[in-house]
Write an enzyme that holds these catalytic residues in place. Structure first.
Site, short mmCIF file in Angstrom:
data_model
loop_
_atom_site.label_atom_id
_atom_site.label_comp_id
_atom_site.label_asym_id
_atom_site.label_seq_id
_atom_site.Cartn_x
_atom_site.Cartn_y
_atom_site.Cartn_z
N ASP A 174 0.83 -1.25 -0.03
CA ASP A 174 -0.01 -0.27 0.09
C ASP A 174 0.72 1.26 -0.03
OD1 ASP A 174 -2.15 -1.67 0.09
OD2 ASP A 174 -2.36 -1.54 2.23
N LYS A 209 2.21 2.07 -5.15
CA LYS A 209 2.45 1.52 -6.28
C LYS A 209 1.76 1.73 -7.64
CE LYS A 209 2.47 -2.58 -4.49
NZ LYS A 209 2.08 -1.95 -3.03
N ASN A 240 -5.17 -10.25 -3.80
CA ASN A 240 -4.86 -9.72 -2.41
C ASN A 240 -4.20 -8.40 -2.45
OD1 ASN A 240 -2.57 -10.87 -3.73
ND2 ASN A 240 -1.48 -11.35 -1.91
N GLY A 258 -4.44 -4.34 -3.93
CA GLY A 258 -5.59 -3.32 -4.04
C GLY A 258 -5.06 -2.18 -4.51
N HIS A 259 -5.11 -1.46 -5.48
CA HIS A 259 -4.49 -0.29 -5.82
C HIS A 259 -5.49 0.80 -6.22
CE1 HIS A 259 -0.92 -2.87 -6.11
NE2 HIS A 259 -1.53 -3.58 -7.17
N GLN A 283 2.21 -5.85 -3.28
CA GLN A 283 2.55 -6.18 -2.07
C GLN A 283 3.80 -5.42 -1.69
OE1 GLN A 283 1.61 -9.37 -3.42
NE2 GLN A 283 -0.30 -8.71 -2.91
P1 GDP Z 1 -0.77 0.25 -3.60
O1 GDP Z 1 -1.31 -0.81 -3.11
O2 GDP Z 1 0.85 0.25 -3.37
O3 GDP Z 1 -1.15 0.56 -4.90
O4 GDP Z 1 -1.22 1.52 -2.81
P2 GDP Z 1 -2.73 1.42 -2.28
O5 GDP Z 1 -3.69 2.08 -3.36
O6 GDP Z 1 -3.57 0.22 -1.60
O7 GDP Z 1 -2.79 2.85 -1.16
C1 GDP Z 1 -2.38 3.95 -1.38
C2 GDP Z 1 -3.52 5.02 -1.13
O8 GDP Z 1 -2.79 6.22 -0.99
C3 GDP Z 1 -4.45 5.30 -2.10
O9 GDP Z 1 -5.71 5.40 -1.50
C4 GDP Z 1 -4.06 6.28 -2.96
O10 GDP Z 1 -4.86 6.99 -3.63
C5 GDP Z 1 -3.28 7.24 -1.96
N1 GDP Z 1 -2.21 7.94 -2.54
C6 GDP Z 1 -1.12 7.63 -3.42
N2 GDP Z 1 -0.38 8.48 -3.23
C7 GDP Z 1 -0.67 9.52 -2.38
C8 GDP Z 1 -0.17 10.78 -1.87
O11 GDP Z 1 0.93 11.14 -2.29
N3 GDP Z 1 -0.85 11.49 -1.23
C9 GDP Z 1 -2.09 10.98 -0.77
N4 GDP Z 1 -2.51 12.00 0.10
N5 GDP Z 1 -2.62 9.89 -1.03
C10 GDP Z 1 -1.70 9.15 -1.94
P1 IMO Z 2 -0.86 -4.28 -2.32
O1 IMO Z 2 -0.40 -4.62 -3.59
C1 IMO Z 2 -0.96 -4.58 2.01
C2 IMO Z 2 -1.02 -8.59 3.60
C3 IMO Z 2 -2.19 -9.08 4.26
C4 IMO Z 2 -1.56 -10.24 5.44
C5 IMO Z 2 -0.39 -10.89 4.46
C6 IMO Z 2 -0.68 -12.19 3.88
O2 IMO Z 2 -2.26 -3.52 -2.29
O3 IMO Z 2 0.38 -3.43 -1.51
P2 IMO Z 2 -2.30 -12.83 1.92
O4 IMO Z 2 -3.69 -12.74 1.53
O5 IMO Z 2 -1.36 -12.17 0.74
O6 IMO Z 2 -1.94 -14.23 2.06
O7 IMO Z 2 -1.97 -11.83 2.90
O8 IMO Z 2 -0.12 -9.91 3.73
N1 IMO Z 2 -1.02 -8.02 2.41
C7 IMO Z 2 -1.02 -6.90 2.01
N2 IMO Z 2 -0.83 -5.72 2.52
N3 IMO Z 2 -1.11 -4.39 0.75
C8 IMO Z 2 -1.00 -5.55 -0.01
O9 IMO Z 2 -1.10 -5.28 -1.32
C9 IMO Z 2 -1.15 -6.89 0.47
N4 IMO Z 2 -1.10 -8.08 0.11
C10 IMO Z 2 -1.07 -8.77 1.37
O10 IMO Z 2 -2.58 -7.96 4.93
O11 IMO Z 2 -0.92 -9.68 6.38
MG MG Z 3 -2.96 -1.63 -1.71
#
Ligand code: GDP
Ligand code: IMO
Ligand code: MG
Length: 432
Positions: A18, A21, A43, A45-46, A227
């Site tokens: 999270d 990416k 697993n 979520g972007h 991840q």
């Molecule tokens: P990922 O799994 O690595 O793609 O990240 P996620 O999307 O799960 O979580 C990142 C969260 O931060 C999302 O809700 C994005 O919209 C948000 N986000 C990304 N970059 C920024 C930033 O520079 N500032 C803020 N405030 N939010 C951001």
């Molecule tokens: P993105 O791509 C954050 C974590 C789960 C758990 C562990 C194992 O959005 O960054 P799993 O379901 O993979 O067997 O869970 O890994 N986990 C993540 N945490 N971002 C993710 O993906 C994750 N994918 C798995 O919360 O701790």
């Molecule tokens: Mg994510």
């Protein structure tokens, strides 16, 4: 051939997932020909925001929002076909200018029984549960290495139904004997699988062959990690990790190309730390500073809505990730979320059993005992969400970035000051 450049860029998470990416991949996808996912499944979520729209992807690469991009799900991924079809149909309905999607014939398929096993394994672990996403990821990778998995290419075989029947019988028995759980009927699982397959069969390719040609034609290829380095099955905080190698080293294996084709690896790093699920977290903030960061950063899982655990940036873990994931450059995200703090802490060492260390311990037992040793730097009060360059940042924010660069001995190639595609500042060109 030596030192030849191939126009490939890898984007990986360098913490516990999270890191943003998806946002950074979408940003670079604007100047990329092909975006490839090489590990993990739904697993992930972007969240991707542009033109006032908000989109989410789990298994489809984050380049899908760019019309000219070919998106590929590599063989290192595990794919739930129902999720894939749902996600694709939603994108078809909501995104006018989407890219194309292709899927490796060697990807493993997540079956409904994998999700049941994931849930049952978590339940059986009780207080020691991992906190998985319950998407069946671990059990699908287990079956892959046990050589009883189903790969996408298998579905085209004339004898697939018989092949699947024997695997189904094994899984039915396993769930009953191990967990006293019933499994859906063979016909239900098979029919749903084939219904989904019919919708995506035209996307199935030999991923390695496709990428090899694209690289040789000089196309720009971006490999998108899911991840983060600290969730890597080998190098993460085992056993509180996911079940795949999410580090950059898996790009080649997870997409079927030579590792010699990899040019630059970018580690996306949040300006602080978050973690979902169980496991050690030395810099965790359980106070109002942490609550403030969680609210400003909207740190709730984009799919599960689980509140993310929040803490200061951990440079011991980050330096370890830079090594274990071959990271060349850092890209700092969510920098705007730190605005308003009097001071910001950076963990530079751990204290473990009264001894200082800058080495990541290998066991979760030791990791859980680590206490952070901090360097403290002044915060800033200004809103930085409109920053367009490094010089637009307040001095304290500039110093924070410089401090990370200095301690990690790694350059910061860009930073992000908001969720929108435009709230991204590139400090150095990463693609030719
Ligand atoms: P990922 O799994 O690595 O793609 O990240 P996620 O999307 O799960 O979580 C990142 C969260 O931060 C999302 O809700 C994005 O919209 C948000 N986000 C990304 N970059 C920024 C930033 O520079 N500032 C803020 N405030 N939010 C951001
Ligand atoms: P993105 O791509 C954050 C974590 C789960 C758990 C562990 C194992 O959005 O960054 P799993 O379901 O993979 O067997 O869970 O890994 N986990 C993540 N945490 N971002 C993710 O993906 C994750 N994918 C798995 O919360 O701790
Ligand atoms: Mg994510």
């Amino acid at each position: 051939m030596e030192n030849e450049k191939y126009n490939t860029l890898v984007i990986v998470g360098s913490q516990w997932g999270d890191e943003g990416k998806g946002k950074i991949t979408d940003y670079f996808a604007q100047v990329t020909n092909v975006v490839v996912r090489f590990s993990g499944g739904d697993n992930a979520g972007h969240q991707i925001n542009f033109n006032g729209e908000k989109h989410k992807v789990r298994i489809i690469p984050s380049g899908i929002f760019n019309r000219n991009v070919i998106n590929v799900i590599g063989n290192g991924c595990v794919v739930n076909l129902k999720q894939l079809v749902d996600e694709y149909e939603l994108i078809n309905q909501t995104v006018g200018d989407r890219g194309t999607l292709l899927i490796s014939n060697r990807t493993q398929i997540v079956m409904p029984y994998h999700i049941q096993i994931d849930e049952a394994q978590e339940e059986a672990k009780g207080a020691k549960k991992i906190g998985t996403t319950k998407r069946g990821i671990g059990p699908t990778y287990q079956d892959k290495v046990s050589r009883i998995g189903i790969r996408l290419g298998d579905l085209a075989l004339p004898n697939f139904k018989e092949k699947f029947q024997s695997i189904y019988e094994y899984q039915k028995d396993y769930l009953k004997k191990m967990y006293n759980k019933e499994i859906d009927s063979f016909e239900d699982i098979y029919n749903e699988l084939m219904d989904c397959y019919k919708k995506i069969a035209f996307m199935v390719i030999d991923c390695g062959e496709f990428l090899e040609s694209a690289i040789k034609e000089g196309k720009k290829i971006l490999f998108e990690g899911a991840q983060g380095a600290m969730l890597d099955i080998d190098h993460g905080t085992y056993p509180y990790v996911t079940s795949s190698n999410c580090s950059a080293s898996n790009v080649a294996l997870g997409s079927g190309i030579s590792f010699k084709y990899i040019d630059t690896v970018v580690g996306v790093v949040k300006a602080y730390s978050t973690r979902v699920g169980a496991g050690g977290f030395p810099t965790e903030l359980l106070d109002e500073v942490g609550d403030g960061i969680r609210e400003r950063g909207n740190e709730y899982g984009s799919n599960t809505k689980r509140p993310r655990r929040v803490g200061w940036i951990d440079l011991v873990a980050l330096k370890y990730a830079i090594r274990s994931s071959a990271i060349d450059k850092l890209f700092i995200t969510l920098l705007d979320v730190l605005s308003g703090l009097d001071e910001i802490k950076l963990c530079t060492k751990y204290l473990i059993n009264g001894r200082e260390t800058s080495t990541m311990p290998a066991t979760s037992e030791e990791f859980e005992k680590c206490e952070p040793i901090y360097t403290i730097t002044p915060g800033w009060k200004e809103d930085i969400t409109s920053a367009k360059s490094f010089s637009d940042l307040p001095d304290a924010a500039k110093n924070y970035i410089k401090l990370i660069e200095k301690i990690c001995e790694t350059n910061v190639a860009g930073f992000s000051v908001g969720p929108d595609r435009k709230q991204t500042v590139l400090l150095e060109n990463l693609f030719e």
